[in-house]
Structures are given as C-alpha cells and as structure tokens.
Scaffold this motif. Structure first.
Motif, PDB file in Angstrom:
ATOM      1  N   LEU A 423      41.659  44.299  19.506  1.00 39.59           N
ATOM      2  CA  LEU A 423      42.305  43.274  20.776  1.00 39.59           C
ATOM      3  C   LEU A 423      41.141  42.136  20.996  1.00 39.59           C
ATOM      4  CD1 LEU A 423      43.996  45.625  23.277  1.00 39.59           C
ATOM      5  CD2 LEU A 423      45.083  44.535  21.428  1.00 39.59           C
ATOM      6  N   SER A 424      40.033  42.399  20.862  1.00 37.59           N
ATOM      7  CA  SER A 424      38.767  41.551  20.904  1.00 37.59           C
ATOM      8  C   SER A 424      39.063  41.167  22.682  1.00 37.59           C
ATOM      9  CB  SER A 424      39.305  40.129  20.557  1.00 37.59           C
ATOM     10  OG  SER A 424      39.074  40.149  19.106  1.00 37.59           O
ATOM     11  N   CYS A 425      39.036  42.215  23.200  1.00 35.78           N
ATOM     12  CA  CYS A 425      39.151  42.184  24.779  1.00 35.78           C
ATOM     13  C   CYS A 425      37.871  41.709  25.404  1.00 35.78           C
ATOM     14  CB  CYS A 425      39.868  43.680  25.289  1.00 35.78           C
ATOM     15  SG  CYS A 425      39.604  43.780  27.160  1.00 35.78           S
ATOM     16  N   LYS A 426      37.973  40.668  25.976  1.00 37.21           N
ATOM     17  CA  LYS A 426      36.642  40.170  26.891  1.00 37.21           C
ATOM     18  C   LYS A 426      36.704  40.683  28.136  1.00 37.21           C
ATOM     19  CE  LYS A 426      34.356  35.878  28.011  1.00 37.21           C
ATOM     20  NZ  LYS A 426      34.244  34.451  27.964  1.00 37.21           N
ATOM     21  N   LYS A 427      37.998  40.565  28.962  1.00 37.28           N
ATOM     22  CA  LYS A 427      38.162  40.966  30.484  1.00 37.28           C
ATOM     23  C   LYS A 427      39.376  41.502  30.656  1.00 37.28           C
ATOM     24  CE  LYS A 427      38.560  37.710  33.214  1.00 37.28           C
ATOM     25  NZ  LYS A 427      38.036  36.393  33.999  1.00 37.28           N
ATOM     26  N   ILE A 428      39.497  42.605  31.586  1.00 36.70           N
ATOM     27  CA  ILE A 428      40.596  43.200  31.972  1.00 36.70           C
ATOM     28  C   ILE A 428      40.901  42.640  33.499  1.00 36.70           C
ATOM     29  CG2 ILE A 428      41.919  45.223  32.260  1.00 36.70           C
ATOM     30  CD1 ILE A 428      40.892  46.222  29.814  1.00 36.70           C
ATOM     31  N   GLY A 429      41.930  42.317  33.616  1.00 31.86           N
ATOM     32  CA  GLY A 429      42.275  41.979  35.198  1.00 31.86           C
ATOM     33  C   GLY A 429      43.569  42.629  35.673  1.00 31.86           C
ATOM     34  N   PHE A 430      43.767  42.706  37.049  1.00 24.10           N
ATOM     35  CA  PHE A 430      45.042  43.163  37.312  1.00 24.10           C
ATOM     36  C   PHE A 430      45.616  42.179  38.504  1.00 24.10           C
ATOM     37  CE2 PHE A 430      42.479  46.570  36.142  1.00 24.10           C
ATOM     38  CZ  PHE A 430      43.474  47.402  35.101  1.00 24.10           C
ATOM     39  N   ILE A 431      46.895  42.138  38.314  1.00 23.08           N
ATOM     40  CA  ILE A 431      47.598  41.422  39.569  1.00 23.08           C
ATOM     41  C   ILE A 431      48.645  42.361  40.037  1.00 23.08           C
ATOM     42  CG2 ILE A 431      49.197  39.195  39.917  1.00 23.08           C
ATOM     43  CD1 ILE A 431      47.921  38.224  37.277  1.00 23.08           C
ATOM     44  N   CYS A 432      48.433  42.524  41.568  1.00 22.06           N
ATOM     45  CA  CYS A 432      49.308  43.367  42.232  1.00 22.06           C
ATOM     46  C   CYS A 432      49.826  42.670  43.433  1.00 22.06           C
ATOM     47  CB  CYS A 432      48.843  44.833  42.458  1.00 22.06           C
ATOM     48  SG  CYS A 432      49.703  46.034  43.487  1.00 22.06           S
ATOM     49  N   SER A 433      51.177  42.610  43.653  1.00 21.21           N
ATOM     50  CA  SER A 433      52.024  41.847  44.611  1.00 21.21           C
ATOM     51  C   SER A 433      51.427  42.568  45.960  1.00 21.21           C
ATOM     52  CB  SER A 433      53.372  42.358  44.543  1.00 21.21           C
ATOM     53  OG  SER A 433      53.587  43.488  44.427  1.00 21.21           O
ATOM     54  N   GLU A 434      50.995  43.831  46.156  1.00 29.11           N
ATOM     55  CA  GLU A 434      50.661  44.269  47.301  1.00 29.11           C
ATOM     56  C   GLU A 434      49.224  44.580  47.602  1.00 29.11           C
ATOM     57  OE1 GLU A 434      52.649  44.754  49.882  1.00 29.11           O
ATOM     58  OE2 GLU A 434      54.080  43.642  48.987  1.00 29.11           O
ATOM     59  N   GLY A 435      48.241  44.092  46.524  1.00 31.28           N
ATOM     60  CA  GLY A 435      46.944  44.072  46.807  1.00 31.28           C
ATOM     61  C   GLY A 435      46.526  45.414  45.980  1.00 31.28           C
ATOM     62  N   PHE A 436      45.096  45.621  46.388  1.00 30.54           N
ATOM     63  CA  PHE A 436      44.478  46.881  45.882  1.00 30.54           C
ATOM     64  C   PHE A 436      43.771  47.689  46.906  1.00 30.54           C
ATOM     65  CE2 PHE A 436      44.991  43.486  42.990  1.00 30.54           C
ATOM     66  CZ  PHE A 436      45.060  44.022  41.520  1.00 30.54           C
ATOM     67  N   GLY A 437      43.767  49.036  46.701  1.00 31.52           N
ATOM     68  CA  GLY A 437      43.050  49.899  47.523  1.00 31.52           C
ATOM     69  C   GLY A 437      41.486  50.056  47.612  1.00 31.52           C
ATOM     70  N   ASP A 450      46.465  35.604  46.690  1.00 31.15           N
ATOM     71  CA  ASP A 450      45.847  34.535  45.930  1.00 31.15           C
ATOM     72  C   ASP A 450      47.054  33.741  45.191  1.00 31.15           C
ATOM     73  OD1 ASP A 450      43.240  35.886  46.052  1.00 31.15           O
ATOM     74  OD2 ASP A 450      44.019  37.531  45.049  1.00 31.15           O
ATOM     75  N   MET A 451      47.956  34.124  45.074  1.00 32.49           N
ATOM     76  CA  MET A 451      49.023  33.367  44.132  1.00 32.49           C
ATOM     77  C   MET A 451      49.519  32.348  45.021  1.00 32.49           C
ATOM     78  SD  MET A 451      50.622  36.357  41.926  1.00 32.49           S
ATOM     79  CE  MET A 451      51.050  35.395  40.612  1.00 32.49           C
ATOM     80  N   TYR A 452      49.764  32.432  46.295  1.00 33.51           N
ATOM     81  CA  TYR A 452      50.301  31.684  47.296  1.00 33.51           C
ATOM     82  C   TYR A 452      49.396  30.632  47.943  1.00 33.51           C
ATOM     83  CZ  TYR A 452      54.849  33.217  46.307  1.00 33.51           C
ATOM     84  OH  TYR A 452      56.169  33.572  45.471  1.00 33.51           O
ATOM     85  N   LYS A 453      48.228  30.920  47.677  1.00 31.30           N
ATOM     86  CA  LYS A 453      47.168  29.771  48.177  1.00 31.30           C
ATOM     87  C   LYS A 453      47.344  28.455  47.503  1.00 31.30           C
ATOM     88  CE  LYS A 453      43.157  32.994  49.010  1.00 31.30           C
ATOM     89  NZ  LYS A 453      41.911  33.216  48.508  1.00 31.30           N
ATOM     90  N   GLU A 454      47.301  27.350  48.416  1.00 30.49           N
ATOM     91  CA  GLU A 454      47.332  26.028  47.799  1.00 30.49           C
ATOM     92  C   GLU A 454      46.425  25.670  46.764  1.00 30.49           C
ATOM     93  OE1 GLU A 454      47.914  21.213  49.273  1.00 30.49           O
ATOM     94  OE2 GLU A 454      47.734  22.964  50.718  1.00 30.49           O
TER      95      GLU A 454
END
Length: 455
Positions: A423-437, A450-454
């Motif tokens: 996979l040549s994976c450099k970084k793993i990220g997560f996008i969750c609508s309700e954020g993270f605990g 984050d996604m709705y910031k101007e």
C-alpha cells in the motif's frame, strides 16, 4: 438573495469593466444559477444592459425579438434589420457601453442548420467594438460544449469562458447556515448543490419532512423539477435505466451491460459517453490504477438525482397506494443513513479539493480512490479517500456516525489497513462527522467542524 459565486462574480465584473473587446461564454446545467449570476454582475455594469432570452423559434423570429429588446433598452423606436450583422453594425456605431446577454443561446444556435448560427456569431464577435460586450449563456451542456471544439467557428473567440457547476457541500451550506453541521451533511447528501433546489427547501422543517413534501408527493416541486427538466433531454435519447442501475452506487461498465441485457454492440458505450458529456454521470478510476479500464466506475453526479433513482424512480404506483408517510417509512427510512454515509465520503473528497484549490496541499500530487488487490490475504476493494504524495499515500477512513469515534475503533481500522501489502502507506487519518473521543498525535483527526470552517 444572491449566495456564493464570489470568484465567478469578481471574474465577470472585471471582464465587463474591460476596455477591450469582450465576448464571454457561460454554461452549465439548468437551474445552476447562471442567469442569477449574470443578473447580479450586470448591476455593476456602467452602461446599458440587455438581458435577452432566446426562444424555440425560427432564426428570423429570434432576430426580431432581439432587435425589439435592444431598441427598447436603448430608448429607440422599433427598427427592422435584414441580418444580424446589420444589427450589430448599428450597435457598434452607437458609441455607447452596451452589455448584451443572450441567454439560452442553444435555441438560437438550433434555429438554423448545424454551424450556421455559430458562423454568424463568429463574424459578429470578430467585429465587436470595445464598447459592446456580448455574453452567450446556455443550459444544454452538450450543445454549449460544441462552441469550445476546434472545428467550431466560435473556437478561440471568447475572452472569458465560465462553466458553472452546482455548489459543493460548503457553498450549499450557506443556504442553511444555522443548521447543526450534522444536518448540513444530511441535507446536502439528499438535495445536493443546485441553487434552485436549495432555495426551495423549508429549513424550518426536518430533512424527512422535506423529502416527503418535495420529492415523494405526486407532482411535488422538486420531483417535477427532476422529471420535467433534469431528465427531459435524457429520456428522449437515452436509456434512463442506466441511471436506475447506477443509483447510489458505483458501477462498472460490465455490470451496467449485464443489468440491461445489452449485447456488446457499442450502443451502451455511446450512451455512456453522451451522459458523461452532459455531466449527468461521472467516470472515476483509482489514482493508483488510472489506465485500468476494469477498475473504472460510473456514478450519478448530482446528489438529488442519486436520491431520486435510489428511491423514487419507477415507484409511482407504490407511492400512490401507500402515500408519502408510509412510503418513506417502509422504503427510505431504514436505509437513509447508509445513503448519507456514502455521500459523506464524497463530502470528504470535496473538502480536500477545497484545500487544494486554496494552495493548502502543496505536497499532494493527486487525490481520489485507491484500489487494492492483496493476494496474500485474498482480498480486494477500494479506499474512497486517499491522497497521493511523492513518497506514498495518505489513507483516510470516513465515518458518518451518531457519536464520536473511539480510539479502539481507529486502531482496529489501522490494523486492517496495515495488514494489506503493497500500500505504501505514509499516513492514516480519520474523518468522523461527530468527532472523536480522544486526541492523537499519531492520526490526523478531522470532524464536521473542520470541514465547515471557511478556507
């Protein structure tokens, strides 16, 4: 109320203020806001504005109507001109700043044999004075795109070309700024980014109520909009079942062909190319396999059209028998969250597109989906949100959840990614609508805020 299109507005405003020859082409799907944009920008024009709507008539009929519009705007008595060349020669000689918008130009274009009107307009534009500005505006994308082909007489004649698309998730949210981010995601996933559609939604009511009132009800506003406008040209010339098959998913050429029961005669290929040219569908391919035709997928471009073909199309009799409430409960409600989850993946991709357009992804070479075929684990599939850098890929898992994503869930997702080879994976990220605990320096964590910031 005029919303969005700031860059397009400023671009046209600069063009109209120019003291040089000005010929502008504006095109895009119906109800995407072309006429409204031109109307708003023309308010700042220092001169006479003639906003003329071409009609389905003869060329002579259109010329007569255009002449009447121009004479009225100039405060002159009605005149007759034998040719369009005579009309524009007269306008050039007026020594007045005049902005002429020929809206729905495709009707004028089709009033004579192929290429003839475009040839006339070539002469008109080539001989324009610096004080007369002309805009050709049209909704039939396949017809308007012909003006950009090298074989067309108007090729190279435009000083500005503007293709208007529907709003992305962020610009669409400007219509409902007070809704919680979760609801912004839900509304965009179903109704998409057409300014006409967005301006007819009642944001005091829930998403579910709007679906019932605007899409399920017989002869409801947006259902009629889809069936009488968005699908009118398609139904005349193409097999609309192609869109039914694609629905809310991604389909390969072979899958569409098998569902239709078509022989490999080239007809399906021809229809798919036409629908691509009309921008009704899109063709996507993994960023790591751009030339592999077996990994190409077709999708419906517009969210509202996706929803219509996933739930409403061909269900007239069922809706009539059960009514909007029962139909929604039995046919839509159980899978609506899944539908929105798929669209949230698209929103995540649009987020990275916005970053790239604003120069914030300088190390990224491409972004899109990534196809894997791991022989070691005998698995294959696709990651939908991946960024390609010079030295590897950044993989993002996208989740539309009702609660924050936990650290253990992220770690489990990472294990599954790391288990795949090559996979040549450099970084793993997560996008969750309700954020993270939790917080993390290991993962990049993005949420709806984050996604709705101007940007």
């Amino acid at each position: 109320m005029f919303i969005g299109r700031k860059k397009e507005y400023e671009s046209l405003q600069t063009e109209f203020a120019s003291k040089k020859r000005t010929a502008v082409l504006v095109y895009g799907k119906r109800r995407v806001g072309k006429s409204m944009l031109l109307k708003e920008v023309s308010k700042t024009f220092d001169g006479i504005v003639v906003n003329h709507l071409c009609v389905k008539s003869s060329f002579e009929g259109n010329l007569d109507l255009l002449t009447k519009s121009l004479m009225f705007s100039l405060g002159l008595p009605e005149m007759k001109f034998s040719t369009i060349f005579d009309l524009f020669s007269f306008l050039n000689a007026q020594n007045k700043r005049i902005l002429i918008i020929l809206d729905e130009y495709q009707y004028l274009k089709e009033s004579l044999k192929e290429g003839e009107v475009d040839s006339y307009m070539q002469t008109v534009l080539d001989n324009l004075s610096e004080t007369v500005k002309v805009v050709l505006c049209g909704s039939y994308i396949s017809i308007m795109k012909e003006l950009l082909q090298e074989s067309n007489p108007l090729f190279g004649r435009f000083t500005k070309i503007l293709r208007l698309e529907e709003f992305d998730y962020y610009d669409a949210s400007l219509f409902y700024p007070n809704l919680p981010n979760r609801e912004k995601i839900r509304f965009y996933s179903v109704f998409g980014g057409s300014p006409f559609v967005l301006s007819n939604i009642d944001y005091e009511k829930s998403l579910e109520e709007n679906i019932k009132n605007l899409l399920i009800e017989q002869n409801s506003l947006l259902r009629s909009h889809i069936e009488s406008l968005m699908l009118a040209e398609i139904k005349k010339n193409y097999d609309v079942r192609i869109l039914e098959i694609i629905g809310n998913g991604k389909k390969k050429y072979s899958e569409i062909q098998n569902f239709l029961g078509m022989a490999d005669s080239g007809l399906l290929d021809k229809q798919l190319k036409a629908l691509l040219n009309m921008e009704t569908i899109t063709k996507t391919f993994p960023i790591n396999k751009p030339n592999d035709k077996k990994k190409q997928f077709y999708e419906i471009k517009d969210n509202l059209m996706r929803f219509y073909f996933s739930y409403i199309f061909a269900n007239d009799s069922i809706i009539y028998k059960f009514g909007p409430d029962s139909f929604f409960d039995s046919r839509i409600n159980k899978t609506l969250n899944t539908f929105i989850s798929y669209r949230f993946e698209g929103i995540a991709s649009h987020y990275f597109i916005r970053l790239a357009k604003n120069g914030l992804l300088n190390d990224v070479e491409d972004f899109g989906s990534f196809w894997y075929d791991d022989k070691k684990t005998a698995t294959n599939g696709q990651f939908d949100c991946v960024l390609k850098e010079k030295d590897g890929y950044d993989f993002y898992e996208v989740k539309f959840y009702e609660k924050p994503m936990s650290k253990s869930e992220c770690e489990e997702e990472e294990k599954q990614v790391r288990a795949l080879t090559g996979l040549s994976c450099k970084k793993i990220g997560f996008i969750c609508s309700e954020g993270f605990g939790f917080t993390s320096e290991k993962y990049e964590l993005l949420d709806a805020n984050d996604m709705y910031k101007e940007i």
